[in-house]
Write a protein that holds these residues in place. Structure first.
Motif, PDB file in Angstrom:
ATOM      1  N   HIS A  45       0.829  -1.209   0.000  1.00  0.00           N
ATOM      2  CA  HIS A  45       0.000   0.000   0.000  1.00  0.00           C
ATOM      3  C   HIS A  45       0.867   1.264   0.000  1.00  0.00           C
ATOM      4  N   GLU A  46       1.932   1.259   0.823  1.00  0.00           N
ATOM      5  CA  GLU A  46       2.838   2.418   0.882  1.00  0.00           C
ATOM      6  C   GLU A  46       3.508   2.653  -0.468  1.00  0.00           C
ATOM      7  N   LYS A  47       3.864   1.577  -1.148  1.00  0.00           N
ATOM      8  CA  LYS A  47       4.522   1.710  -2.453  1.00  0.00           C
ATOM      9  C   LYS A  47       3.560   2.267  -3.495  1.00  0.00           C
ATOM     10  N   ILE A  48       2.317   1.853  -3.442  1.00  0.00           N
ATOM     11  CA  ILE A  48       1.326   2.378  -4.382  1.00  0.00           C
ATOM     12  C   ILE A  48       1.093   3.864  -4.110  1.00  0.00           C
ATOM     13  N   GLU A  49       1.075   4.250  -2.840  1.00  0.00           N
ATOM     14  CA  GLU A  49       0.942   5.677  -2.503  1.00  0.00           C
ATOM     15  C   GLU A  49       2.128   6.464  -3.062  1.00  0.00           C
ATOM     16  N   LYS A  50       3.313   5.905  -2.946  1.00  0.00           N
ATOM     17  CA  LYS A  50       4.508   6.566  -3.483  1.00  0.00           C
ATOM     18  C   LYS A  50       4.397   6.674  -5.009  1.00  0.00           C
ATOM     19  N   LEU A  51       3.933   5.610  -5.646  1.00  0.00           N
ATOM     20  CA  LEU A  51       3.733   5.602  -7.092  1.00  0.00           C
ATOM     21  C   LEU A  51       2.778   6.724  -7.504  1.00  0.00           C
ATOM     22  N   ARG A  52       1.712   6.899  -6.755  1.00  0.00           N
ATOM     23  CA  ARG A  52       0.717   7.936  -7.065  1.00  0.00           C
ATOM     24  C   ARG A  52       1.304   9.341  -6.993  1.00  0.00           C
ATOM     25  N   GLY A  53       2.376   9.503  -6.253  1.00  0.00           N
ATOM     26  CA  GLY A  53       3.012  10.820  -6.124  1.00  0.00           C
ATOM     27  C   GLY A  53       3.934  11.167  -7.278  1.00  0.00           C
ATOM     28  N   LEU A  54       4.117  10.233  -8.208  1.00  0.00           N
ATOM     29  CA  LEU A  54       5.023  10.448  -9.338  1.00  0.00           C
ATOM     30  C   LEU A  54       4.251  10.721 -10.618  1.00  0.00           C
TER      31      LEU A  54
END
Length: 134
Positions: free
Chosen positions: A2-11
């Motif tokens: 989930h944290e990685k997907i959130e990080k992905l969304r920030g790019l």
């Protein structure tokens, strides 16, 4: 994850791929993940998108494409002074492509068939500087 997907969304990502079916699959998955992304079908189109969107955080590109291949596109990006992380996704593992890409500073690869889990792991582990007056 989930944290990685959130990080992905920030790019803000640019996918460059000439295979329409693969680009459609990638687009559908990224849309479901609510990712911020653009797509191009070849290097020429990608360069035009990059000029209009200098805030792109990373580029994921195929190598073999019509009009302008991925390696020529990468050289153009470097020659224009952009400092953007690039991931090569390709079915090609020929040493000449890898060597040339490494000469251009590209050290990240995803082999086809495209694996979303590996992509998310890779993109979220990379040091990506957010857009700052490029």
């Amino acid at each position: 994850m989930h944290e990685k997907i959130e990080k992905l969304r920030g790019l803000k990502l640019l996918f460059v791929e000439d295979e329409e079916d693969l680009l459609s699959i990638i687009s559908d998955a990224l849309t479901k993940l609510q990712a911020n992304f653009l797509t191009a079908n070849n290097g020429i189109e990608a360069l035009a998108i990059l000029k209009e969107n200098p805030d792109i955080d990373a580029i994921i590109t195929d190598i073999n494409m019509p009009l302008m291949n991925g390696l020529d596109m990468i050289k153009n990006i470097i020659d224009q002074g952009f400092d953007i992380p690039i991931i090569i996704m390709s079915a090609h593992t020929e040493i000449e492509y890898i060597t040339k890409a490494e000469e251009y500073g590209v050290n990240e690869y995803l082999l086809k068939p495209f694996d979303f889990i590996k992509f998310i792991e890779l993109i979220t582990s990379m040091e990506i500087k957010k857009y700052v007056n490029r």
